[in-house]
Design a protein around this motif. Structure first.
Motif, PDB file in Angstrom:
ATOM      1  N   SER A  52       0.733  -1.225   0.019  1.00 61.12           N
ATOM      2  CA  SER A  52      -0.155   0.163  -0.101  1.00 61.12           C
ATOM      3  C   SER A  52       1.062   1.315   0.106  1.00 61.12           C
ATOM      4  N   GLY A  86       0.402  -6.202  -4.486  1.00 63.51           N
ATOM      5  CA  GLY A  86      -0.818  -5.308  -3.434  1.00 63.51           C
ATOM      6  C   GLY A  86      -0.305  -5.427  -1.974  1.00 63.51           C
ATOM      7  N   CYS A  89      -1.667  -6.091   3.267  1.00 67.49           N
ATOM      8  CA  CYS A  89      -3.000  -5.573   3.540  1.00 67.49           C
ATOM      9  C   CYS A  89      -3.896  -6.220   2.582  1.00 67.49           C
ATOM     10  N   VAL A  90      -3.691  -5.998   1.536  1.00 65.32           N
ATOM     11  CA  VAL A  90      -4.875  -6.755   0.429  1.00 65.32           C
ATOM     12  C   VAL A  90      -4.809  -8.233   0.245  1.00 65.32           C
ATOM     13  N   ASN A  91      -3.720  -8.929   0.519  1.00 68.79           N
ATOM     14  CA  ASN A  91      -3.522 -10.395   0.211  1.00 68.79           C
ATOM     15  C   ASN A  91      -3.686 -11.100   1.554  1.00 68.79           C
ATOM     16  N   ILE A  95      -7.822  -6.821   4.367  1.00 69.54           N
ATOM     17  CA  ILE A  95      -8.891  -7.141   3.537  1.00 69.54           C
ATOM     18  C   ILE A  95      -9.546  -8.652   3.780  1.00 69.54           C
ATOM     19  N   HIS A 140     -12.040 -12.375  -4.506  1.00 72.42           N
ATOM     20  CA  HIS A 140     -11.851 -10.776  -4.501  1.00 72.42           C
ATOM     21  C   HIS A 140     -10.254 -10.494  -4.541  1.00 72.42           C
ATOM     22  N   ILE A 141      -9.561 -11.019  -3.501  1.00 76.46           N
ATOM     23  CA  ILE A 141      -8.094 -10.693  -3.696  1.00 76.46           C
ATOM     24  C   ILE A 141      -7.509 -10.508  -5.037  1.00 76.46           C
ATOM     25  N   VAL A 144      -8.642  -7.743  -7.007  1.00 76.87           N
ATOM     26  CA  VAL A 144      -7.651  -6.535  -6.563  1.00 76.87           C
ATOM     27  C   VAL A 144      -6.387  -6.397  -6.980  1.00 76.87           C
ATOM     28  N   ASN A 145      -5.847  -7.759  -7.167  1.00 74.93           N
ATOM     29  CA  ASN A 145      -4.154  -7.698  -7.699  1.00 74.93           C
ATOM     30  C   ASN A 145      -4.384  -7.497  -9.255  1.00 74.93           C
ATOM     31  N   THR A 148      -4.931  -3.779  -9.689  1.00 76.19           N
ATOM     32  CA  THR A 148      -3.718  -2.862  -9.115  1.00 76.19           C
ATOM     33  C   THR A 148      -2.718  -3.002 -10.410  1.00 76.19           C
ATOM     34  N   THR A 371      -1.997   0.152   7.114  1.00 79.54           N
ATOM     35  CA  THR A 371      -2.095   0.627   5.732  1.00 79.54           C
ATOM     36  C   THR A 371      -2.253   2.080   5.564  1.00 79.54           C
TER      37      THR A 371
END
Length: 527
Positions: A52, A86, A89-91, A95, A140-141, A144-145, A148, A371
């Protein structure tokens, strides 16, 4: 900003004297242009780490005309878990954690719906499908990947899927998946590699245990789980696992939620215990061994009595802290020498002891591992580097929330820290228990629904910290974080009209101090 071109009216004046880039930038700023010099480097900014903070810094730099490259590579966990672009946080952090927490809340809501008149068939048989849950979370992850990656391409930020390390102060060597090497040079370099979980030095830790790197993509239901560690990661994982129907036991080495207000931490733990989570205090792991049936026998020791205990679990999840991923960066080659034993970089701001090397996010020592902190610090840094910005990151009064079954949100100082800084006699602590309307039907435990404001006793009683344990704590505390930034006082808080019936309005109704000794329990929902 744009690169200095042949048509730049100030190019000759700057270049004929061979001035340094910093002097040139100052001259251009003085004469009213916002261009900067790219020079002979491949990039104006190279960011090592695609989390992030690093991504926010890279995107902001591009907005001001910089040429930017981002290097990111995920080393698989000992269990083999890996993920895409990502960062944590994202992975494997905020999240998926919040999605698991939401799944747990929905499960509780199904059972409570009956009391509100909903006819739910065979509610006693309601259970989670772990595979379906993890698949939904991972889908979902991955989305987002992908977004990004697309965003970097659209912004013309070069993405290098390689493990970066320094060759010299301005040269980075990226080791690619196939083992090949790629070199690049950059005028400025930002280290944003974040951290990874620590494995305790005990038999069986890396062989048989998992961490937060693995739990959100675990291929099988976790079953009966031992969580080693009582920080926010450990308690959040134990909380949602227990609520999803998987027995959870927590080993607490010293105190839960170290660094947070300990009265509030005690309420969080008390609520988890009422929901069935088992806590072993003053306990440290000794060993984990795999049995013939595939289960894990874990042993731990009481640090006071030295007595050892053991039990059998399906999963052992380690949440014993994190270290920064700086060991493989070859920091001495960049001139960065101020590094703590945990790998974190010691710096007063984001600038390291090498003038062109910076760090943002969890890799910095004694900074909140959050984050939004990394994102904001990254953006401000990019503005200072490429847009003449002056604003420094303010690391005080950062709001956060622990997503345990009963959430804990806070901003500002804990009661302990406020006492240390100002002395107990200089403080006034307002507090109250309260009854959330949504807990009336069905009757839910309200003994741990509590909030307090830590303020200076002297008028106008500036508030130093706000703490809230209850439903949707994150949503509650966010608005009050802005108020704390603005220097809100108890008088202003008490003169704020609340929204009824909400749990957030309880802050506006605070009027009982701890010093008074009065009962902080409400007489009714409208008292």
């Amino acid at each position: 900003m744009n690169p200095v071109s042949d048509s730049c009216p100030h190019r000759e004046a700057c270049c004929q004297f061979g001035r340094s880039d910093k002097i040139i930038y100052g001259f251009l700023k003085e004469v009213g242009t916002n261009v900067f010099v790219h020079g002979t480097y491949d990039y104006d900014l190279a960011v090592i780490g695609g989390g992030s903070g690093g991504l926010a810094c890279a995107k902001e730099a591009v907005n001001h005309g910089a040429r930017v490259a981002v290097l990111d590579y995920v080393t698989p966990s000992p269990l083999g878990s890996k993920w895409g672009l990502g960062g944590t946080c994202v992975n494997v952090g905020c999240i998926p954690k919040k999605l698991m927490h939401q799944a747990a809340i929905l499960g509780e809501s199904i059972h409570e719906a009956v009391a509100y008149g909903w006819e739910v068939p065979a509610v006693g048989d309601v259970k989670i499908n772990w595979s379906a849950l993890t698949e939904a979370v991972q889908n979902h992850i991955k989305s987002v990947n992908w977004v990004t990656r697309v965003d970097l391409r659209e912004k013309k930020i070069e993405y290098i899927n390689g493990l970066g390390s320094f060759k010299d102060p301005h040269t980075i060597v990226a080791t690619m998946k196939n083992g090949s090497k790629k070199e690049l040079t950059a005028r400025n370099i930002v280290i944003a590699v974040g951290g990874r979980p620590i494995y305790p030095d005990i038999p069986g830790a890396k062989e048989y245990c998992i961490t937060s790197d693995d739990i959100f993509s675990l291929a099988h239901p976790p079953g009966k789980t031992l969580v080693v560690g009582a920080g926010y990661i450990g308690l959040e994982c134990a909380g949602f696992l227990n609520s999803l129907g998987y027995s959870a036991t927590v080993l607490v080495r010293s105190v839960p939620l170290r660094g947070f207000d300990q009265q509030m931490a005690g309420l969080v733990v008390a609520e988890m215990e009422t929901r069935g989570v088992t806590f072993h205090r003053r306990a440290v792991p000794v060993s984990v061994e795999k049995m013939e049936n595939g289960q894990l026998k874990a042993r731990w020791m009481n640090t006071e009595t030295k007595e050892q205990s053991e039990d059998v679990f399906d999963t052992v999840l380690l949440a014993t802290g994190r270290y920064a991923l700086t060991a493989d960066l070859n920091l001495p080659a960049a001139g960065v020498g101020c590094v703590a034993p945990n790998g974190k970089i010691v710096a007063a701001t984001e600038q390291t002891d090498a003038p062109h090397v910076f760090a943002v996010g969890d890799v910095l020592q004694d900074r909140p591992e959050l984050t939004p902190v990394a994102i904001h610090a990254g953006r401000l840094l990019a503005r200072r580097l490429f847009a003449g910005g002056q604003q420094q990151m303010d690391y005080d009064n950062i709001a956060t929330t622990i997503f345990t079954p009963l959430e804990y949100g806070c901003v500002g100082l804990s009661e302990e820290e406020a006492t240390r800084r100002h002395g107990a006699d200089s403080l006034e602590v307002y507090h109250a228990f309260y009854k959330p309307t949504e807990f009336f039907i069905p009757q839910r435990n309200i003994r741990n629904c509590y909030l307090k404001a830590v303020a200076l006793r002297e008028a106008p009683q500036r508030i130093l910290g706000l703490h809230f344990v209850g439903p949707v704590a994150g949503e509650v505390i966010q608005g009050f974080a802005a108020a704390i930034k603005c220097g809100i006082t108890m008088e202003q808080l008490m003169n704020t009209v609340g929204i009824h019936p909400t749990v957030a309005e309880e802050f506006t109704r605070l009027n009982i101090t701890k010093r008074s000794g009065k009962d902080p329990n409400p007489a009714s929902c409208c008292s």
